[in-house]
Design a protein around this motif. Structure first.
Motif, PDB file in Angstrom:
ATOM      1  N   VAL A  14       0.828  -1.198   0.000  1.00 17.49           N
ATOM      2  CA  VAL A  14       0.000   0.000   0.000  1.00 17.49           C
ATOM      3  C   VAL A  14       0.865   1.252   0.000  1.00 17.49           C
ATOM      4  N   ASP A  15       0.574   2.169  -0.894  1.00 14.62           N
ATOM      5  CA  ASP A  15       1.222   3.481  -0.952  1.00 14.62           C
ATOM      6  C   ASP A  15       0.177   4.518  -0.547  1.00 14.62           C
ATOM      7  N   ASP A  16       0.154   4.853   0.736  1.00  6.88           N
ATOM      8  CA  ASP A  16      -0.893   5.739   1.249  1.00  6.88           C
ATOM      9  C   ASP A  16      -0.845   7.120   0.609  1.00  6.88           C
ATOM     10  N   THR A  26      -9.680   3.987  -2.611  1.00  7.71           N
ATOM     11  CA  THR A  26      -9.144   2.632  -2.750  1.00  7.71           C
ATOM     12  C   THR A  26      -7.629   2.641  -2.567  1.00  7.71           C
ATOM     13  N   HIS A  27      -7.079   1.448  -2.397  1.00  8.80           N
ATOM     14  CA  HIS A  27      -5.634   1.240  -2.406  1.00  8.80           C
ATOM     15  C   HIS A  27      -5.267   0.620  -3.750  1.00  8.80           C
ATOM     16  N   GLU A  28      -4.586   1.363  -4.590  1.00  6.78           N
ATOM     17  CA  GLU A  28      -4.151   0.837  -5.886  1.00  6.78           C
ATOM     18  C   GLU A  28      -2.797   0.171  -5.703  1.00  6.78           C
ATOM     19  N   VAL A  29      -2.712  -1.131  -5.995  1.00  3.72           N
ATOM     20  CA  VAL A  29      -1.511  -1.897  -5.677  1.00  3.72           C
ATOM     21  C   VAL A  29      -0.802  -2.462  -6.903  1.00  3.72           C
ATOM     22  N   ALA A  30      -1.416  -2.364  -8.072  1.00  5.96           N
ATOM     23  CA  ALA A  30      -0.813  -2.829  -9.323  1.00  5.96           C
ATOM     24  C   ALA A  30      -1.601  -2.185 -10.456  1.00  5.96           C
ATOM     25  N   PRO A  31      -1.062  -2.174 -11.672  1.00  6.53           N
ATOM     26  CA  PRO A  31      -1.820  -1.610 -12.786  1.00  6.53           C
ATOM     27  C   PRO A  31      -3.180  -2.284 -12.936  1.00  6.53           C
ATOM     28  N   GLY A  32      -4.212  -1.483 -12.906  1.00  5.79           N
ATOM     29  CA  GLY A  32      -5.557  -2.027 -13.072  1.00  5.79           C
ATOM     30  C   GLY A  32      -6.037  -2.887 -11.929  1.00  5.79           C
ATOM     31  N   LEU A  33      -5.469  -2.717 -10.735  1.00  4.39           N
ATOM     32  CA  LEU A  33      -5.890  -3.515  -9.576  1.00  4.39           C
ATOM     33  C   LEU A  33      -5.863  -2.654  -8.323  1.00  4.39           C
ATOM     34  N   ALA A  34      -7.006  -2.542  -7.679  1.00  5.00           N
ATOM     35  CA  ALA A  34      -7.119  -1.789  -6.433  1.00  5.00           C
ATOM     36  C   ALA A  34      -8.065  -2.532  -5.505  1.00  5.00           C
ATOM     37  N   TYR A  35      -7.982  -2.204  -4.226  1.00  2.00           N
ATOM     38  CA  TYR A  35      -8.935  -2.798  -3.292  1.00  2.00           C
ATOM     39  C   TYR A  35      -9.443  -1.742  -2.324  1.00  2.00           C
ATOM     40  N   THR A 212      -7.615  -7.729  13.625  1.00  2.00           N
ATOM     41  CA  THR A 212      -8.268  -7.328  12.390  1.00  2.00           C
ATOM     42  C   THR A 212      -8.337  -5.814  12.276  1.00  2.00           C
ATOM     43  N   ALA A 213      -8.595  -5.135  13.384  1.00  2.00           N
ATOM     44  CA  ALA A 213      -8.680  -3.676  13.372  1.00  2.00           C
ATOM     45  C   ALA A 213      -7.314  -3.042  13.140  1.00  2.00           C
ATOM     46  N   MET A 214      -6.269  -3.595  13.740  1.00  2.00           N
ATOM     47  CA  MET A 214      -4.932  -3.018  13.647  1.00  2.00           C
ATOM     48  C   MET A 214      -4.248  -3.340  12.324  1.00  2.00           C
ATOM     49  N   GLN A 215      -4.537  -4.506  11.757  1.00  2.36           N
ATOM     50  CA  GLN A 215      -3.984  -4.942  10.479  1.00  2.36           C
ATOM     51  C   GLN A 215      -2.451  -4.864  10.431  1.00  2.36           C
ATOM     52  N   LYS A 216      -1.800  -5.376  11.450  1.00  3.62           N
ATOM     53  CA  LYS A 216      -0.351  -5.507  11.383  1.00  3.62           C
ATOM     54  C   LYS A 216      -0.006  -6.557  10.334  1.00  3.62           C
ATOM     55  N   PRO A 217       1.107  -6.354   9.597  1.00  4.29           N
ATOM     56  CA  PRO A 217       1.438  -7.290   8.515  1.00  4.29           C
ATOM     57  C   PRO A 217       1.769  -8.688   9.046  1.00  4.29           C
ATOM     58  N   GLU A 218       0.942  -9.652   8.706  1.00  2.00           N
ATOM     59  CA  GLU A 218       1.125 -11.033   9.138  1.00  2.00           C
ATOM     60  C   GLU A 218       0.648 -11.959   8.028  1.00  2.00           C
ATOM     61  N   ALA A 255      -2.740  -5.575   1.598  1.00  2.00           N
ATOM     62  CA  ALA A 255      -2.052  -6.205   0.472  1.00  2.00           C
ATOM     63  C   ALA A 255      -0.562  -6.254   0.760  1.00  2.00           C
ATOM     64  N   MET A 256       0.083  -7.363   0.383  1.00  2.00           N
ATOM     65  CA  MET A 256       1.496  -7.590   0.662  1.00  2.00           C
ATOM     66  C   MET A 256       2.227  -7.962  -0.613  1.00  2.00           C
ATOM     67  N   ARG A 257       3.527  -7.629  -0.663  1.00  2.00           N
ATOM     68  CA  ARG A 257       4.311  -7.978  -1.833  1.00  2.00           C
ATOM     69  C   ARG A 257       5.762  -8.228  -1.448  1.00  2.00           C
ATOM     70  N   GLY A 258       6.484  -8.847  -2.397  1.00  2.00           N
ATOM     71  CA  GLY A 258       7.926  -8.946  -2.291  1.00  2.00           C
ATOM     72  C   GLY A 258       8.446 -10.164  -1.552  1.00  2.00           C
ATOM     73  N   PRO A 259       9.763 -10.208  -1.360  1.00  2.00           N
ATOM     74  CA  PRO A 259      10.420 -11.419  -0.839  1.00  2.00           C
ATOM     75  C   PRO A 259      10.007 -11.802   0.569  1.00  2.00           C
ATOM     76  N   HIS A 260       9.730 -10.835   1.437  1.00  2.00           N
ATOM     77  CA  HIS A 260       9.309 -11.184   2.802  1.00  2.00           C
ATOM     78  C   HIS A 260       7.950 -11.882   2.783  1.00  2.00           C
ATOM     79  N   MET A 261       7.041 -11.357   1.966  1.00  2.00           N
ATOM     80  CA  MET A 261       5.740 -12.002   1.828  1.00  2.00           C
ATOM     81  C   MET A 261       5.899 -13.395   1.241  1.00  2.00           C
TER      82      MET A 261
END
Length: 299
Positions: A14-16, A26-35, A212-218, A255-261
């Motif tokens: 997410v890029d706030d 919305t949160h746009e996370v890729a070309p043509g994809l948002a949530y 769920t409310a805090m949404q820490k990355p897990e 939404a999560m991305r990259g090697p850690h995910m």
């Protein structure tokens, strides 16, 4: 069962700052994809910003009472009066179809889902009872109070084709990922390795209202209180991990991305029973078959 595979903050997709500048909510996370986050659940929009009428798709339909929020976000993202080509469903649990009947009627669109999920979408079957004994937090304890009744969009239903394609959506395919529900599916875009995992796995501890409310990355397996076949659920996570997604938008969490995910997903897949399967529960050793006269159809 261990419950937490933590992810560093940099795993967030997410890029706030960019999201605020775009201004559609919305949160746009890729070309043509948002949530769009709707309290405890996400819905996704597939289609470029500004796409015209019938040139985009909605994936899932949120909680009851969120229709206006979804319509507002769609209007801001795609233009006033712009309607989707269809509504795609990962599955039919109440928090993924809460606004479905109203949206489908208002937009006059088909609803597309796996054939095994159709009885829960045409008014003919209720889901198996939830399992509060899995533990993990307030959401689990409250699960017997959550709605199980089916919605009825039977006149609009289209079953996903067996070849894995998604009607009216080039570049995407669907993957059967049962366990959380019998007809659960995830959506995959090979071109840039984007995955909409639904509830096959999620990026928050959905059993806990606080988490769920805090949404820490897990990284977590499917919401335990609604999962009715843990063997299938583990197989589904392994199937998705083998894809090696670069970006994941799950039904719950950021939404999560990259090697850690990717590393956390591989870890979850390799040791699913340790990290996700509850130590006890009504479906841990015996998947749901018939409860209250309602059949749970095994594939």
């Amino acid at each position: 069962m261990r419950t937490t595979l933590r992810l560093p903050a940099e795993a967030s997709a997410v890029d706030d700052t960019a999201d605020r500048a775009r201004g559609d909510g919305t949160h746009e996370v890729a070309p043509g994809l948002a949530y769009l986050r709707l309290a405890i659940v996400n819905v996704a929009f597939i289609g470029r910003h500004g796409a015209g009428d019938r040139d985009w798709m909605l994936v899932d339909a949120g909680l009851p009472g969120t229709r206006a929020l979804i319509e507002r976000a769609a209007a801001r993202r795609f233009g006033s009066g712009s309607r989707p080509a269809a509504i795609l469903l990962t599955h039919g649990h109440f928090d993924h179809v809460g606004a479905l009947e109203g949206l489908a009627r208002h937009w006059d669109v088909p609803v597309i889902a796996h054939r095994l999920e159709l009885p829960y979408l045409d008014g003919s079957a209720a889901y198996p009872q939830p399992d509060p004994s899995v533990g993990g937090g307030l959401m689990s304890r409250l699960s017997p109070l959550l709605p199980r009744r089916p919605v009825n969009v039977g006149s609009r239903l289209i079953a996903l084709p067996q070849d894995g394609s998604v009607p009216m959506l080039a570049g995407w395919r669907w993957i059967h990922t049962p366990g959380h529900s019998v007809g659960h599916v995830s959506f995959w875009r090979e071109e840039d390795q984007c995955l909409l995992s639904g509830d096959a796995f999620v990026t928050t501890r959905q059993e806990s209202l606080y988490a769920t409310a805090m949404q820490k990355p897990e990284m977590h397996g499917p919401p335990a209180y609604f999962t009715v076949d843990w063997q299938e659920a583990g197989a589904s996570v392994r199937r998705l991990a083998q894809l090696g997604p670069d970006l994941v938008v799950s039904g719950h969490g950021r939404a999560m991305r990259g090697p850690h995910m990717q590393a956390a997903l591989r870890h979850l897949a390799a040791e699913f029973e340790l990290w996700s399967t509850p130590e006890h529960g009504r479906y841990v050793t015996t998947p749901a078959t018939v409860l209250g006269g309602t059949a749970y159809i095994r594939k």
